[in-house]
Each structure stands twice: as structure tokens, then as C-alpha cells.
Scaffold this active site. Structure first.
Site, PDB file in Angstrom:
ATOM      1  NE  ARG A  56      14.747  64.153  59.033  1.00  0.00           N
ATOM      2  CZ  ARG A  56      13.916  63.558  58.434  1.00  0.00           C
ATOM      3  NH1 ARG A  56      14.460  62.589  57.904  1.00  0.00           N
ATOM      4  NH2 ARG A  56      12.716  63.942  58.249  1.00  0.00           N
ATOM      5  CE  LYS A  86      30.966  78.845  67.276  1.00  0.00           C
ATOM      6  NZ  LYS A  86      31.377  79.966  67.898  1.00  0.00           N
ATOM      7  CD  GLU A 111      39.263  85.704  63.715  1.00  0.00           C
ATOM      8  OE1 GLU A 111      39.568  85.240  65.056  1.00  0.00           O
ATOM      9  OE2 GLU A 111      38.144  85.910  63.306  1.00  0.00           O
ATOM     10  CE  LYS A 164      37.481  76.849  66.087  1.00  0.00           C
ATOM     11  NZ  LYS A 164      36.769  77.530  65.199  1.00  0.00           N
ATOM     12  CD  GLU A 178      30.426  80.233  71.417  1.00  0.00           C
ATOM     13  OE1 GLU A 178      31.099  79.782  70.200  1.00  0.00           O
ATOM     14  OE2 GLU A 178      29.711  81.352  71.503  1.00  0.00           O
ATOM     15  NE  ARG A 207      33.623  76.737  69.218  1.00  0.00           N
ATOM     16  CZ  ARG A 207      33.394  75.697  68.336  1.00  0.00           C
ATOM     17  NH1 ARG A 207      32.900  74.529  68.562  1.00  0.00           N
ATOM     18  NH2 ARG A 207      33.703  76.099  66.976  1.00  0.00           N
ATOM     19  CG  ASN A 224      33.136  84.505  70.645  1.00  0.00           C
ATOM     20  OD1 ASN A 224      33.357  83.912  69.505  1.00  0.00           O
ATOM     21  ND2 ASN A 224      32.244  83.964  71.520  1.00  0.00           N
ATOM     22  CG  HIS A 264      35.238  87.680  67.681  1.00  0.00           C
ATOM     23  ND1 HIS A 264      36.455  87.650  67.738  1.00  0.00           N
ATOM     24  CD2 HIS A 264      34.874  87.247  66.470  1.00  0.00           C
ATOM     25  CE1 HIS A 264      36.996  86.752  66.977  1.00  0.00           C
ATOM     26  NE2 HIS A 264      36.320  86.697  65.981  1.00  0.00           N
ATOM     27  CG  HIS A 276      30.510  90.650  66.074  1.00  0.00           C
ATOM     28  ND1 HIS A 276      30.282  89.471  66.931  1.00  0.00           N
ATOM     29  CD2 HIS A 276      31.360  90.022  64.937  1.00  0.00           C
ATOM     30  CE1 HIS A 276      30.714  88.413  66.334  1.00  0.00           C
ATOM     31  NE2 HIS A 276      31.501  88.656  65.327  1.00  0.00           N
ATOM     32  CG  HIS A 326      35.429  88.714  61.104  1.00  0.00           C
ATOM     33  ND1 HIS A 326      34.418  89.035  62.204  1.00  0.00           N
ATOM     34  CD2 HIS A 326      35.968  87.765  61.449  1.00  0.00           C
ATOM     35  CE1 HIS A 326      34.768  88.291  63.121  1.00  0.00           C
ATOM     36  NE2 HIS A 326      35.750  87.374  62.585  1.00  0.00           N
TER      37      HIS A 326
END
Ligand code: NAD
Ligand code: GLY
Length: 347
Positions: free
Chosen positions: A124, A146, A188, A220, A230, A234, A238, A241, A245, A257
Site C-alpha cells: 500500500r 504521476k 518538452e 513544474k 490535475e 496542471r 499538456n 499533447h 497523442h 512522444h
């Protein structure tokens, strides 16, 4: 020897330092000692990074008194799956790691995302430390908590928010990156340039990579501290993005990417001009900056193809998708668009 180390303190649900400097992996044990009592550390890495940096890191950790157990998997996005994840969990269990032990992720974003997710879920949740070795991982994926793995149905579909205990960015490790992988990270970095004026200014001239890594992480930090989970701002990270994608998927992931983000950013900039959010001068300067930093890239797909491929994006919620549009340098905004209007909007 005087060593320059810059520190960014991230005050999220958990506070931690991001250390940015040179020759840091040689001192990893001493740096980790400040946040983690002596214990067993599972060093998770991929085969490429293992050959380059595991020995240095293991020696540094053992010299500080840590017991090190190493898990190595085959490099590449294809490994970021349930099988490797389950192998890491079993490795932690076989080596009897307890809640006072920790995971060290040594590598790029694939290692960081997967080792982080294993740490977030084993018993956990146990602590983990990021030692990112790609530009993308240093400026983006290692910070902010993330963690994720891919499913056969799509990228990053299973994951958790789980902040690391420490991030060690040794920019010297970037010297062994193949050019293509370095340029992926620059994709990026250029994205950050439109979010933060300081980065835009830095990239206009010669710069020290340490400053780029520092400013990107500090931006960031600002975003994560304001919206860790997010729910709003946040999403700015993206930028580019959604089309990216779609492009990645259309290419069956043969377009990386970082490259897809660059192409996505160009699409967003063209449409920001079309909608009158930016003027021709800024648009011209923006494209010149992108080409200077990552080269000239042409997108092999039409907007229509990209839009329909993007609509399966996990950023879609119900009948709406949120695009990030450029209104100026340091002024990007979330624009919510009805899914069936995307194609008209991104003409
Ligand atoms: P990667 O981890 O696959 O690394 C790219 C390649 O570089 C690999 O083959 C690796 O072995 C090699 N490599 C790593 N460090 C090296 C070094 N110093 N010298 C030589 N080779 C080295 O890819 P990446 O671009 O670092 O990360 C991409 C991943 O990050 C994707 O899975 C993406 O989903 C994820 N990501 C996560 C976040 C987040 O916030 N968690 C953000 C962006 C991207
Ligand atoms: N890479 C996007 C984020 O961390 O939110």
C-alpha cells in the site's frame, strides 16, 4: 571541489527536494541519507542505463551503508506494462522489502513511471527516489508524482499520484543520451517555453543545460503546488499533447512522444494564430524557436486524421475535450471544446 547544486523544494501533499547539479550520482548515498534512514533499497533500472550508471550509483549507496538489490528490465516503452510491473512487485516481495525500505528509480521516464507505480502500490505504498537520466525525465516525469504503466488499450491507463521522497538530477548523465532521445526532451522543454517567459528567454541564446533543467523543474513545481491532482491548471502541462497523442497513435508509436509534442505544439500555435489569440510576429518567432531547438519537423498526417485519433485521449471527459491554446508567451489557457466541434476548431 566546489559543486554547484540547485535545489527546488516541492511543497505538494508531501514535501521533497529536487537536486540539480553535476557529479551527483557519485554522491547519491550521502544525498539520500538526508531523507531516508539506512535500509534496503531496490534499485530499478533498464538494461541501457544499467550498463552506464548502476555501478556508480550502487557503490555510492553501499558506501553510505544501504543494502542494494537491483532489478533490471529491457529498455523501451514496450516494457512499461503489467508484466514488468508484476515482476518488480515480486522482486520487492522476494527480497523482503518492508515499509521502511524504498525503491530507487534510475533511468528515463519509463523506469520512473513504472518503479514509482510499483512503490506507490507495494505494501500500500513505500517510499521512492527518482534519479532521472533523460532530459525528459529530468524536466518533467520525475517531478510531480504521476506514476503509471500502459495497457494494451493505451498509454498510462493505470497509475497513481505518489510523490517521491527525493529527486536527484545529475545533468552529467545527459552526456550519454543519443541525439534523438535528447531532442525528445527538448520537445518538452520548448513546450515549457510557451508556459514560462523565463524559459522562452533562456532558449533564445546559448545556455547551460543546468539552467534549463532548473527553470523547467521550478515551473513544474509551481504548477504541481497549485494543482497536484490535475483538476485545473496542471492541464497546462499538456500543451500540444492532445494532437500529439493522436499523432503518436496514428504512427503506431514510431513517432516518439517528444517529437509528437513538437508537432502538436505547431498545430496549436497555427490555430492560436487563426483564432487571433497571437499575432503573426509571435507566431513567426515561436516557429523559429522550435526549429532552432528541435529542428524542422513535418507532420505526415492531416488535421482531420489527427483529430479523430485524438478523440480517444484520456484527457477527454464526456462530450468535451480541453485544449491548451497559446495567447502569449507565459499566457496559455484552457479551452473546453465539444468533441464534435474539434475538427472545425483545429482546422
Ligand atoms: P525512456 O525512459 O524510454 O528513455 C529513453 C531511452 O533512453 C531508453 O532506451 C533508455 O534506456 C535510454 N536512456 C536513459 N537514460 C540514458 C542515458 N543517460 N544515456 C543513454 N541512454 C539513456 O523514455 P523517456 O523519454 O525518458 O520517458 C518517456 C516515458 O515517460 C513515457 O513512458 C511517458 O509516458 C513518461 N512520461 C511520464 C510523465 C509523468 O509525469 N510521469 C511525463 C512525461 C512522460
Ligand atoms: N507531464 C504532465 C504532468 O506531470 O502533469
Amino acid at each position: 571541489m566546489i559543486m554547484q547544486v540547485k535545489t527546488v523544494k516541492v511543497n505538494a501533499s508531501k514535501s521533497y527536494d529536487v537536486l540539480i547539479g553535476r557529479n551527483l550520482i557519485e554522491r547519491a548515498g550521502k544525498l539520500i541519507e538526508k531523507v531516508l534512514p539506512i535500509c534496503t533499497l531496490a534499485l530499478v533500472t533498464d538494461d541501457t542505463v544499467d550498463a552506464l550508471y548502476s555501478k556508480t550509483v550502487t557503490t555510492a549507496l553501499e558506501n553510505a551503508g544501504y543494502k542494494v538489490k537491483k532489478f533490471v528490465f529491457c529498455h523501451g516503452e514496450e516494457s512499461k506494462n503489467l508484466t514488468t510491473y508484476s515482476e518488480i512487485l515480486n522482486f520487492l516481495a522476494q527480497n523482503e522489502l518492508t515499509r521502511t525500505d524504498a525503491v530507487v528509480a534510475l533511468g528515463g521516464g519509463v523506469v520512473g513511471d513504472m518503479a514509482g507505480f510499483a512503490a506507490a502500490t507495494y505494501l500500500r505504498g513505500i517510499k521512492y527516489i527518482q534519479i532521472p537520466t533523460t532530459l525528459l525525465a529530468q524536466i518533467d516525469s520525475s517531478v510531480g508524482g504521476k506514476t503509471a504503466i500502459d495497457l494494451t488499450h493505451g498509454k498510462n491507463l493505470v497509475g497513481a499520484f505518489c510523490q517521491p521522497s527525493l529527486v536527484i538530477c545529475d545533468v552529467n548523465t545527459l552526456s550519454t543520451l543519443p541525439k534523438e532521445i535528447y531532442l525528445d526532451g527538448m520537445g518538452e522543454a520548448v513546450k515549457y517555453a510557451f508556459l514560462d517567459k523565463k524559459i522562452y528567454t533562456l532558449l533564445q541564446d546559448e545556455y547551460d543545460i543546468l539552467d534549463l533543467v532548473y527553470l523547467s523543474i521550478d515551473y513544474k513545481r509551481f504548477v504541481v503546488e497549485n494543482d497536484e491532482f490535475e483538476r485545473g491548471m496542471r492541464k497546462l502541462l499538456n500543451l500540444g499533447h492532445t494532437p500529439a497523442h493522436g499523432i503518436e497513435k496514428l504512427s503506431s508509436y514510431t513517432i516518439s512522444h517528444g517529437r509528437a509534442v513538437t508537432l502538436g505544439l505547431k498545430i496549436i500555435l497555427k490555430n492560436s494564430l487563426k483564432h487571433g489569440y497571437i499575432d503573426k510576429e509571435l507566431f513567426g518567432n515561436a516557429i523559429a524557436l522550435i526549429e532552432k531547438q528541435v529542428g524542422k519537423l513535418e507532420c505526415p498526417y492531416t488535421i482531420k486524421e489527427i483529430c479523430s485519433s485524438s478523440l480517444n485521449d484520456k484527457k477527454r471527459s464526456g462530450d468535451y475535450i480541453t485544449l491548451i491554446m497559446v495567447y502569449g508567451v507565459g499566457d496559455c489557457r484552457l479551452v473546453k471544446i465539444k468533441v464534435d466541434e474539434l475538427w472545425g476548431y483545429l482546422d
